[in-house]
Design a protein around this motif. Structure first.
Motif, PDB file in Angstrom:
ATOM      1  N   VAL A  72       6.086  -0.413  -7.107  1.00 58.02           N
ATOM      2  CA  VAL A  72       6.551  -0.034  -5.716  1.00 58.02           C
ATOM      3  C   VAL A  72       8.010  -0.363  -5.473  1.00 58.02           C
ATOM      4  O   VAL A  72       9.063   0.465  -5.150  1.00 58.02           O
ATOM      5  N   VAL A 112       3.646  -4.496  -8.328  1.00 58.03           N
ATOM      6  CA  VAL A 112       2.601  -3.621  -7.883  1.00 58.03           C
ATOM      7  C   VAL A 112       2.846  -2.364  -8.332  1.00 58.03           C
ATOM      8  O   VAL A 112       3.938  -1.618  -8.145  1.00 58.03           O
ATOM      9  N   CYS A 153       2.262   1.371  -7.532  1.00 55.94           N
ATOM     10  CA  CYS A 153       2.022   2.442  -6.427  1.00 55.94           C
ATOM     11  C   CYS A 153       3.420   3.023  -6.090  1.00 55.94           C
ATOM     12  O   CYS A 153       4.303   2.787  -6.244  1.00 55.94           O
ATOM     13  N   VAL A 195       3.890   4.605  -3.028  1.00 60.03           N
ATOM     14  CA  VAL A 195       3.809   5.093  -1.614  1.00 60.03           C
ATOM     15  C   VAL A 195       5.420   5.153  -1.178  1.00 60.03           C
ATOM     16  O   VAL A 195       5.933   5.872  -0.416  1.00 60.03           O
ATOM     17  N   PRO A 196       6.303   4.001  -1.423  1.00 54.61           N
ATOM     18  CA  PRO A 196       7.685   3.918  -0.823  1.00 54.61           C
ATOM     19  C   PRO A 196       8.508   5.297  -1.391  1.00 54.61           C
ATOM     20  O   PRO A 196       9.137   5.637  -0.673  1.00 54.61           O
ATOM     21  N   TRP A 242       4.285   8.427   3.155  1.00 53.38           N
ATOM     22  CA  TRP A 242       2.852   8.579   3.442  1.00 53.38           C
ATOM     23  C   TRP A 242       2.484  10.035   3.909  1.00 53.38           C
ATOM     24  O   TRP A 242       1.705  10.590   3.227  1.00 53.38           O
ATOM     25  N   CYS A 281       5.684   1.766   3.217  1.00 51.42           N
ATOM     26  CA  CYS A 281       5.411   0.163   3.283  1.00 51.42           C
ATOM     27  C   CYS A 281       6.540  -0.454   3.537  1.00 51.42           C
ATOM     28  O   CYS A 281       7.523  -0.520   4.318  1.00 51.42           O
ATOM     29  N   PRO A 282       7.054  -0.977   2.212  1.00 49.63           N
ATOM     30  CA  PRO A 282       8.434  -1.649   2.255  1.00 49.63           C
ATOM     31  C   PRO A 282       9.695  -1.056   2.784  1.00 49.63           C
ATOM     32  O   PRO A 282      10.615  -1.563   3.359  1.00 49.63           O
ATOM     33  N   CYS A 299       4.795  -5.042   0.962  1.00 51.51           N
ATOM     34  CA  CYS A 299       3.593  -4.378   0.099  1.00 51.51           C
ATOM     35  C   CYS A 299       2.661  -5.710  -0.310  1.00 51.51           C
ATOM     36  O   CYS A 299       3.088  -6.958  -0.567  1.00 51.51           O
ATOM     37  N   ILE A 300       1.459  -5.449   0.314  1.00 45.87           N
ATOM     38  CA  ILE A 300       0.383  -6.370  -0.055  1.00 45.87           C
ATOM     39  C   ILE A 300      -0.176  -6.061  -1.238  1.00 45.87           C
ATOM     40  O   ILE A 300      -1.365  -6.739  -1.457  1.00 45.87           O
ATOM     41  N   GLY A 301       0.055  -5.153  -1.973  1.00 42.50           N
ATOM     42  CA  GLY A 301      -0.697  -5.049  -3.346  1.00 42.50           C
ATOM     43  C   GLY A 301      -1.909  -4.504  -3.324  1.00 42.50           C
ATOM     44  O   GLY A 301      -2.759  -4.300  -3.881  1.00 42.50           O
ATOM     45  N   CYS A 302      -2.100  -3.355  -2.103  1.00 39.41           N
ATOM     46  CA  CYS A 302      -3.475  -2.788  -1.784  1.00 39.41           C
ATOM     47  C   CYS A 302      -4.208  -1.884  -2.642  1.00 39.41           C
ATOM     48  O   CYS A 302      -5.079  -1.460  -2.827  1.00 39.41           O
ATOM     49  N   THR A 303      -3.072  -1.315  -3.932  1.00 42.09           N
ATOM     50  CA  THR A 303      -3.594  -0.509  -4.846  1.00 42.09           C
ATOM     51  C   THR A 303      -4.388  -1.308  -6.115  1.00 42.09           C
ATOM     52  O   THR A 303      -4.822  -0.577  -7.059  1.00 42.09           O
TER      53      THR A 303
HETATM   54  S1  SF4 Z   1       0.808  -1.889   0.644  1.00 42.11           S
HETATM   55 FE1  SF4 Z   1      -0.611  -0.513  -0.626  1.00 42.11          FE
HETATM   56  S2  SF4 Z   1       0.247   1.379  -0.099  1.00 42.11           S
HETATM   57 FE2  SF4 Z   1       1.745   0.037   0.487  1.00 42.11          FE
HETATM   58  S3  SF4 Z   1       3.411  -0.118  -0.970  1.00 42.11           S
HETATM   59 FE3  SF4 Z   1       1.969  -1.754  -1.397  1.00 42.11          FE
HETATM   60  S4  SF4 Z   1       0.347  -1.016  -2.937  1.00 42.11           S
HETATM   61 FE4  SF4 Z   1       1.497   0.681  -1.922  1.00 42.11          FE
END
Ligand code: SF4
Ligand code: SF4
Length: 342
Positions: free
Chosen positions: A216, A251, A253, A255-256, A260, A267-268, A274-278
């Motif tokens: 990320v 993490v 991912c 996404v940033p 989306w 996210c950030p 980022c809460i590490g959802c992947t």
């Molecule tokens: S919260 Fe999930 S989707 Fe958002 S940047 Fe972190 S890992 Fe990716």
């Protein structure tokens, strides 16, 4: 790897009957590269005709909808891709009933557990895809203290599981899955089924490498604040969020970097930690979410030794760069150092 002639039609049997919120199904309806409509309407030349059987999106209901599950089991819609959404409960600890099920057994009239469907269909699927972090690694339903003993698909089938076509489980994590990340992976598999792409490249956690190979942090446009030790102390700031709980540096991912929907959001990059959802360790290894990650203290202390100095030096240079060179004036002398050659 077993091979067959190029396929003309592919069915997608999409099970939302795991422990799930259907968020991944909803998410993919926001995809545009490609969209669900592009894939099922044949907008992409060279791909097989795709028939999608997803309970949220299907026109058919009840037994008419479930008939595709029985056809898959009987080998009548070969080849098919089995997509699993939601974590897999441990039915071995639920002797008196079931945790999750889909459809009724016509003989016993009892619900058919999700695990029974996986046992029936996975050996017949051309490929098996886990959609979202619950299906890939267990996710939120597999948190410490949960009652169901939930797990991800590779925990259930085995990490070395292969389809009859020799394809490993394909994990597309995210909570929910990023819309285009999933549709791009599905598109890759359809190209592979059409004989137009090599084996899908996956990492050790069975993720597509081109989507989950970077962190990320590596794709976050707030990284320059981090480098200069300029951290947000409250939400709403445009600066780096690591002190507020962002786990981005560790993490995987995209996404940033990707946004989306249509490059927007994230996210950030747009102000949410980022809460590490992947990640396979999500959520337990990241909680409590809004505390600074322990590892961040050491790295930010180190950066604090030189970050403010760099920021100051850059601000000096920036001040000089904000001034035009002295020879740009309307005086009678040319002061550009031009030397005529004739
Ligand atoms: S919260 Fe999930 S989707 Fe958002 S940047 Fe972190 S890992 Fe990716
Ligand atoms: S906000 Fe998070 S991902 Fe972005 S630069 Fe800061 S620590 Fe890295």
């Amino acid at each position: 790897m077993a091979t067959r002639a190029r396929v003309e039609e592919v069915h997608i049997i999409w099970m939302t009957g795991g422990l799930s919120c259907d968020g991944d199904t909803i998410s993919i309806t926001a995809a545009s590269q490609p969209s669900v409509e592009d894939v099922v309407m044949g907008a992409i030349p060279g791909l097989p005709q795709v028939y999608l059987h997803n309970p949220v999106l299907a026109y058919e209901v009840g037994e008419g909808f479930m008939s595709w599950w029985y056809k898959a089991e009987r080998g009548e819609i070969d080849p098919f891709v089995l997509v699993i959404e939601g974590s897999i409960p441990n039915e071995n600890i639920k002797a008196e009933g079931y945790w999750a099920a889909q459809g009724n057994d016509p003989v016993t009239n009892q619900p058919i557990p999700t695990t029974a469907w996986i046992d029936r269909l996975a050996p017949k699927a051309w490929a098996v895809v886990a959609a979202g972090t619950c299906a890939t690694y267990g996710g939120i339903h597999a948190m410490q203290g949960n009652a169901t003993g939930a797990m991800g698909l590779a925990d259930y089938l085995g990490k070395n599981w292969r389809s009859w076509a020799g394809i490993p489980i394909v994990n597309v994590p995210g909570c929910p899955v990023q819309p285009d990340n999933f549709m791009e992976t599905l598109l890759y598999l359809l190209y592979q089924a059409a004989g137009m792409a090599p084996m899908i490249p996956l990492d050790e956690a069975l993720r597509p490498t081109w989507l989950f190979g970077k962190t990320v942090h590596e794709g976050c446009d707030r990284g320059s604040y981090y480098e200069e030790s300029d951290f947000a102390t409250e939400y709403g700031s445009p600066k780096c969020l690591v002190k507020l709980g962002c786990w981005g540096p560790v993490v995987q991912c995209n996404v940033p970097k990707r946004g989306w929907m249509a490059g927007l959001g994230g996210c950030p990059n747009v102000g949410g930690i980022c809460i590490g959802c992947t990640m396979p360790g999500f959520p337990d290894k990241f909680m409590p979410f809004m505390d600074e990650p322990p590892g961040a203290k050491a790295s930010t202390n180190l950066i604090n030794l030189y970050g403010p100095v760099m920021r100051k030096l850059r601000s000096f240079t920036n001040t000089t760069l904000n001034k035009e060179p002295s020879w740009r004036h309307k005086g009678r002398e040319l002061a550009t150092s031009y030397h005529p050659t004739w």
